[in-house]
Design a protein around this motif. Structure first.
Motif, short mmCIF file in Angstrom:
data_model
loop_
_atom_site.label_atom_id
_atom_site.label_comp_id
_atom_site.label_asym_id
_atom_site.label_seq_id
_atom_site.Cartn_x
_atom_site.Cartn_y
_atom_site.Cartn_z
N ASP A 133 0.84 -1.20 0.00
CA ASP A 133 0.00 0.00 0.00
C ASP A 133 0.87 1.25 0.00
O ASP A 133 0.57 2.22 -0.70
N LEU A 136 2.38 1.77 -3.41
CA LEU A 136 1.38 2.29 -4.34
C LEU A 136 1.06 3.76 -4.05
O LEU A 136 0.88 4.56 -4.97
N PHE A 143 -3.89 -0.04 -2.39
CA PHE A 143 -4.26 -1.44 -2.52
C PHE A 143 -5.78 -1.54 -2.25
O PHE A 143 -6.28 -0.94 -1.32
N ASN A 177 -10.68 -8.10 -7.93
CA ASN A 177 -9.49 -7.26 -8.11
C ASN A 177 -8.23 -8.05 -8.50
O ASN A 177 -7.30 -7.49 -9.03
N THR A 227 -5.16 -2.06 -9.13
CA THR A 227 -5.23 -1.16 -7.96
C THR A 227 -5.88 0.17 -8.38
O THR A 227 -5.62 0.68 -9.47
#
Ligand code: FAD
Ligand code: S2G
Ligand code: ZN
Length: 479
Positions: A133, A136, A143, A177, A227
């Motif tokens: 996370d 990202l 995430f 996802n 994502t």
């Protein structure tokens, strides 16, 4: 009768000998082979310290090929293995029941690629959720899964439990996802299903089988996940409701008035909130409120003034309607994280609940209209024998029912006031005995409360086809 009280070691499984240790060492090298007593103690014990195995060996493979070699050899020798991620599972699925070898994916934690246009990330299974996370966030993405164990749980474990978490209401399930997986089968075959396409309708979507399989069908070694953008404006309200009917109406109103920016709809009852505040040092977000239900509602959008105004108006509306009697909106990020900490980590800090095995946990999907009835009925049934607290992802119809008792003892008289009643009641109300935590070892005997005999039979056939020697996480999921 709970699984743990009747299971015996399957003597078809080999016991490790020096030759095995030598062979495994040849695959993973000395750094990937753990026999240290203290390290084994940790790896053998689950997060809640309720389930404990007696593995004599912990393997930390560093590549998919090493996983393939381990499984190929284990199959040929009929050595049972437990795939392990962050070991934050809550149903005894991530630790051995007896002396199964633990295969922990933690050393396989590299990020393989990230496409900044599509937001598609490919990484190894041992990546920790929070690490992903943060990676990202630096790129303006996030995430699509968040849960209280993010600091320890691995994406391979999240996939294998089909973890739901705190934002499923907004970002959906991992079944949607996860675009692709690499999975190693029990015979050592490396199954490359790492498609990173949003649309790929070519034959059966086999990756779905491994999402939620809890390590019983194969070992997840790589993940491709779609994502979403990380949007700048997050607002969180903490609201007090008098009764459960109002909570349900609030969900409708939130969907109506907050619509596309709604990103979480959690509830915590006063019994749970009282425990949190008593043990975690947090201040009551609504000190004057004496209500029975509290809602944590989060919005996530792209325009702070617009979103804040939207949430302000919403709170005004529901206060006027009398659906809530009090409410506060976090004024800054500190308050946001305090509200979340009250919901997320509450049970971690509670000596009665956090102590080894002092809590009976039930993670149930129940039609929202009936969900809280079960809590009241159990409180009635148990009287003063135990404290019943409830919280969960109300937006998903997911109740986390926790019963705190002086000690965890499946033979305690009041235990039989809880099981099988809680499963029978859930089944009678067309719910599921496992909303998001999986069945693991704890509920392997309970699968039939939520799945038809024909369905369970087909699962057994698929398990036998994919793992003919039954070495992958035995005694779990389907007793
Ligand atoms: P582990 O616990 O190590 O393993 C879980 C299962 O997956 C086991 O059966 C194991 O054999 C299997 N497994 C692990 N890695 C692999 C792999 N690479 N290949 C194949 N099988 C594998 N869960 C939720 O769904 N929602 C929540 O909101 C939530 N909140 C939590 C909050 C806290 C504080 C804690 C402690 C737990 C919470 N959980 C929640 C439960 C747990 O965190 C999740 O089930 C998580 O997905 C487990 O990930 P893990 O890496 O720790 O897996
Ligand atoms: C949550 C995990 C913790 C628990 O907090 O949403 O999934 O106590 C749970 O069940
Ligand atoms: Zn949960």
């Amino acid at each position: 009768v709970p699984a743990s009280s009747k299971v015996v070691r399957d003597e078809r499984f080999a016991t490790l000998d020096d030759q095995d240790i030598k062979h495994f060492s040849g695959i993973v090298g000395s750094k990937g082979l753990v026999v240290d007593k203290d390290e084994l103690e940790v790896a053998n014990t689950d997060w809640m310290r309720k389930f404990k195995g007696s593995a004599q060996l912990l393997l930390r493979p560093q590549s998919s090929n090493q996983v393939a070699e381990i499984l190929k050899y284990s199959s040929s020798r009929r050595i049972a293995v437990v795939p392990q991620g962050g070991n934050t599972g809550l149903v005894g699925g991530s630790v051995p029941v007896f002396d199964e070898v633990i295969v922990n994916l933690g050393a396989m934690n590299s990020i393989i690629s990230f496409d900044e246009v599509s937001g598609i990330l490919i990484c190894e299974a041992g990546c920790i959720l929070e690490t992903l996370d943060k990676f990202l966030a630096d790129k303006g993405f996030m995430f699509p899964l968040d849960l209280g164990a993010k600091g320890s749980c691995q994406i391979g474990g999240n996939v294998s439990t089909n973890a739901g978490g705190l934002r499923l209401i907004r970002y959906g399930s991992l079944h949607g996802n996860i675009l692709g997986l690499e999975v190693v089968l029990s015979d050592g075959t490396i199954l490359d299903m790492l498609s990173s396409l949003r649309k790929d309708n070519t034959g059966y979507d086999l990756k779905q089988l491994f999402i939620g399989a809890e390590g019983t069908l194969g070992v997840v070694t790589k993940v491709a996940v779609l994502t979403p953008q990380k949007l700048p404006s997050v607002n969180v309200g903490f609201l007090a409701c008098t009764d459960y009917t109002s909570c349900q109406k609030m969900l409708l109103e939130a969907r109506k008035h907050l619509g596309e920016v709604l990103s979480a709809f959690e509830f915590i009852d006063s019994f749970a909130l009282d425990m949190v505040l008593k043990h975690s040092g947090h201040r009551h977000p609504l000190p004057d409120a004496k209500e029975k239900f509290y809602l944590l509602i989060e919005t996530t959008g792209s325009n702070q003034s617009h979103d804040k105004e939207k949430l302000d108006n919403f709170v005004e509306t529901v206060l006027t309607q009398g659906l809530v009697v009090d409410g506060t909106i976090a004024q800054d990020n500190t308050q946001i994280s305090n509200f979340w900490h009250i919901r997320e980590a509450w049970f971690l800090q509670l000596p009665p609940l956090g102590k080894a095995g002092a809590v009976y946990k039930y993670d149930l999907s129940i039609p929202i209209k009936d969900l809280y009835n079960l809590v009241e009925i159990l409180r009635e049934r148990l009287g003063g024998l135990a404290t019943v607290v409830a919280y969960g992802h109300l937006g998903d119809g997911n109740l986390h029912l926790n019963i705190s008792a002086p000690d965890y003892d499946e033979k305690a008289s009041f235990f039989f006031q809880i099981e099988p009643f809680v499963y029978e009641w859930t089944a009678a109300h067309k719910g599921s005995v496992s909303a998001e935590h999986g069945l693991g070892f704890m509920k392997a005997h309970a699968i039939h409360y939520s799945r038809s005999p024909e369905t369970v039979e087909l699962m057994r056939k698929m398990k036998a086809m994919l793992d003919p020697n039954g070495i992958l996480n035995p005694y779990k999921v389907i007793a």
